[in-house]
Write a protein that holds these residues in place. Structure first.
Motif, short mmCIF file in Angstrom:
data_model
loop_
_atom_site.label_atom_id
_atom_site.label_comp_id
_atom_site.label_asym_id
_atom_site.label_seq_id
_atom_site.Cartn_x
_atom_site.Cartn_y
_atom_site.Cartn_z
N VAL A 164 7.13 4.16 -20.97
CA VAL A 164 7.40 5.00 -19.80
C VAL A 164 7.34 4.17 -18.51
O VAL A 164 8.15 4.37 -17.59
N PHE A 165 6.42 3.24 -18.45
CA PHE A 165 6.29 2.37 -17.28
C PHE A 165 7.59 1.59 -17.06
O PHE A 165 8.07 1.46 -15.93
N ASP A 166 8.17 1.09 -18.14
CA ASP A 166 9.44 0.35 -18.02
C ASP A 166 10.56 1.24 -17.50
O ASP A 166 11.40 0.79 -16.70
N ARG A 167 10.59 2.48 -17.95
CA ARG A 167 11.61 3.40 -17.45
C ARG A 167 11.42 3.68 -15.96
O ARG A 167 12.40 3.83 -15.21
N PHE A 168 10.17 3.70 -15.51
CA PHE A 168 9.87 3.88 -14.09
C PHE A 168 10.29 2.63 -13.30
O PHE A 168 10.91 2.73 -12.24
N ILE A 169 9.96 1.46 -13.85
CA ILE A 169 10.28 0.20 -13.18
C ILE A 169 11.79 0.00 -13.07
O ILE A 169 12.28 -0.60 -12.10
N ARG A 170 12.55 0.53 -14.02
CA ARG A 170 14.01 0.39 -13.95
C ARG A 170 14.53 0.94 -12.63
O ARG A 170 15.44 0.36 -12.02
N TYR A 171 13.95 2.02 -12.16
CA TYR A 171 14.39 2.60 -10.89
C TYR A 171 14.04 1.68 -9.72
O TYR A 171 14.81 1.57 -8.76
N HIS A 172 12.91 1.01 -9.79
CA HIS A 172 12.57 0.06 -8.73
C HIS A 172 13.53 -1.13 -8.72
O HIS A 172 13.90 -1.64 -7.66
N MET A 173 13.94 -1.56 -9.91
CA MET A 173 14.89 -2.66 -9.98
C MET A 173 16.26 -2.23 -9.44
O MET A 173 16.96 -3.01 -8.79
N LEU A 174 16.64 -0.98 -9.68
CA LEU A 174 17.90 -0.47 -9.13
C LEU A 174 17.83 -0.36 -7.61
O LEU A 174 18.83 -0.56 -6.92
N ALA A 175 16.62 -0.08 -7.09
CA ALA A 175 16.44 -0.02 -5.63
C ALA A 175 16.58 -1.40 -5.00
O ALA A 175 16.90 -1.53 -3.81
N ALA A 176 16.33 -2.44 -5.81
CA ALA A 176 16.61 -3.84 -5.43
C ALA A 176 15.86 -4.32 -4.19
O ALA A 176 16.39 -5.11 -3.42
N SER A 177 14.64 -3.83 -3.99
CA SER A 177 13.84 -4.35 -2.87
C SER A 177 12.36 -4.06 -3.12
O SER A 177 12.01 -3.16 -3.88
N PHE A 178 11.51 -4.82 -2.45
CA PHE A 178 10.05 -4.70 -2.59
C PHE A 178 9.54 -3.66 -1.59
O PHE A 178 10.01 -3.61 -0.45
N ARG A 179 8.55 -2.87 -2.01
CA ARG A 179 8.08 -1.76 -1.19
C ARG A 179 7.24 -2.19 0.01
O ARG A 179 7.08 -1.45 0.96
N GLY A 180 6.70 -3.41 -0.01
CA GLY A 180 6.02 -3.92 1.18
C GLY A 180 4.51 -3.82 1.13
O GLY A 180 3.89 -3.67 0.07
N ALA A 181 3.89 -3.89 2.32
CA ALA A 181 2.44 -3.98 2.44
C ALA A 181 1.72 -2.77 1.85
O ALA A 181 0.59 -2.89 1.37
N ASP A 182 2.35 -1.60 1.88
CA ASP A 182 1.70 -0.39 1.39
C ASP A 182 1.35 -0.50 -0.09
O ASP A 182 0.28 -0.05 -0.53
N VAL A 183 2.27 -1.07 -0.87
CA VAL A 183 2.01 -1.16 -2.31
C VAL A 183 0.89 -2.17 -2.58
O VAL A 183 0.07 -1.98 -3.49
N MET A 184 0.83 -3.22 -1.78
CA MET A 184 -0.25 -4.19 -1.93
C MET A 184 -1.60 -3.55 -1.60
O MET A 184 -2.60 -3.77 -2.30
N SER A 185 -1.62 -2.72 -0.56
CA SER A 185 -2.83 -1.99 -0.21
C SER A 185 -3.25 -1.02 -1.31
O SER A 185 -4.44 -0.89 -1.62
N ASP A 186 -2.27 -0.35 -1.90
CA ASP A 186 -2.56 0.57 -3.01
C ASP A 186 -3.23 -0.17 -4.17
O ASP A 186 -4.21 0.31 -4.75
N HIS A 187 -2.67 -1.32 -4.53
CA HIS A 187 -3.21 -2.06 -5.66
C HIS A 187 -4.63 -2.56 -5.38
O HIS A 187 -5.48 -2.56 -6.27
N LYS A 188 -4.90 -2.95 -4.14
CA LYS A 188 -6.26 -3.36 -3.79
C LYS A 188 -7.22 -2.20 -3.93
O LYS A 188 -8.33 -2.35 -4.46
N ALA A 189 -6.79 -1.01 -3.48
CA ALA A 189 -7.65 0.17 -3.58
C ALA A 189 -7.89 0.53 -5.04
O ALA A 189 -9.03 0.87 -5.43
#
Length: 223
Positions: A164-189
């Motif tokens: 399921v994670f791979d199916r979710f990631i496929r959409y991020h790859m189609l978006a073709a860009s990194f989400r930025g500082a917010d996602v890094m902050s999320d992962h730290k939290a």
């Protein structure tokens, strides 16, 4: 000799499966692409019968659509499907992370620490504009989330979550860009809450993390 031939065939099939699946996740084989067996045979080096088995396996993961007599095509992408996949990921990951936090030992903590360190390094590089790291980020993003749930005690749950994670990631790859500082902050939290063993808070953070990912993908206008 027969055993050696069988092992060789299985090796070719496994390699072809991983390559085709990886190309779908990465968007190299885009949504809606017709999958002609002769073309796939030349591209991935597997027999037609092996390819049929591979495509049927991928259809069971909802990565490919089987069209009866008309053959196969890569599963389409849509906002509705993205939301469904996100909901399923949240359900599985929330359950697994509660189990993992309850039983994780020192080895589990070590896996989480190592995975978060690698992920944070790649994210810092992406924030500096090193966009060629995106594919590497995808791998380390999964490794981190997988480490968080790795002490859940169920290989079936881990395997289902990975699919399921791979199916979710496929959409991020189609978006073709990194989400930025917010996602890094999320992962730290998420990392800090995992170390605190705060199950309720980490599940709540995971929910906002996944929803933010959905919102970001949809905001790119690529889906």
């Amino acid at each position: 000799m027969a055993d050696e031939g069988q092992q060789l065939d299985e090796g070719v099939a496994d390699l072809a499966f991983r390559r085709i699946r990886g190309d779908i996740i990465a968007g190299t084989l885009p949504p809606g692409r017709k999958l002609k067996l002769d073309t796939l045979k030349a591209q991935y080096g597997a027999s037609v019968s092996t390819l049929r088995e591979i495509l049927n396996r991928l259809a069971s993961e909802s990565l490919i659509v089987a069209e009866g007599q008309r053959g196969f095509e890569v599963a389409p992408a849509s906002a509705e499907n993205l939301l469904e996949v996100a909901d399923l990921r949240l359900l599985l990951e929330s359950h697994a992370i509660r189990l993992s936090l309850a039983s994780g030992d020192l080895d589990w903590e070590g896996r989480v620490v190592a995975a978060h360190h690698k992920l944070s390094v790649i994210e810092a590089q992406l924030l500096r504009g090193e966009i060629e790291r995106t594919a590497q980020w995808v791998r380390y993003d999964f490794t981190f989330h997988n480490a968080l749930i790795s002490a859940c005690g169920s290989q079936t749950l881990l395997a289902l979550h990975a699919s399921v994670f791979d199916r979710f990631i496929r959409y991020h790859m189609l978006a073709a860009s990194f989400r930025g500082a917010d996602v890094m902050s999320d992962h730290k939290a998420l990392f800090e809450l995992a170390m605190e063993r705060n199950a309720d808070a980490i599940v709540a953070k995971l929910a906002t993390h996944i929803r933010s990912g959905v919102d970001y993908v949809l905001s790119t206008g690529r889906i």
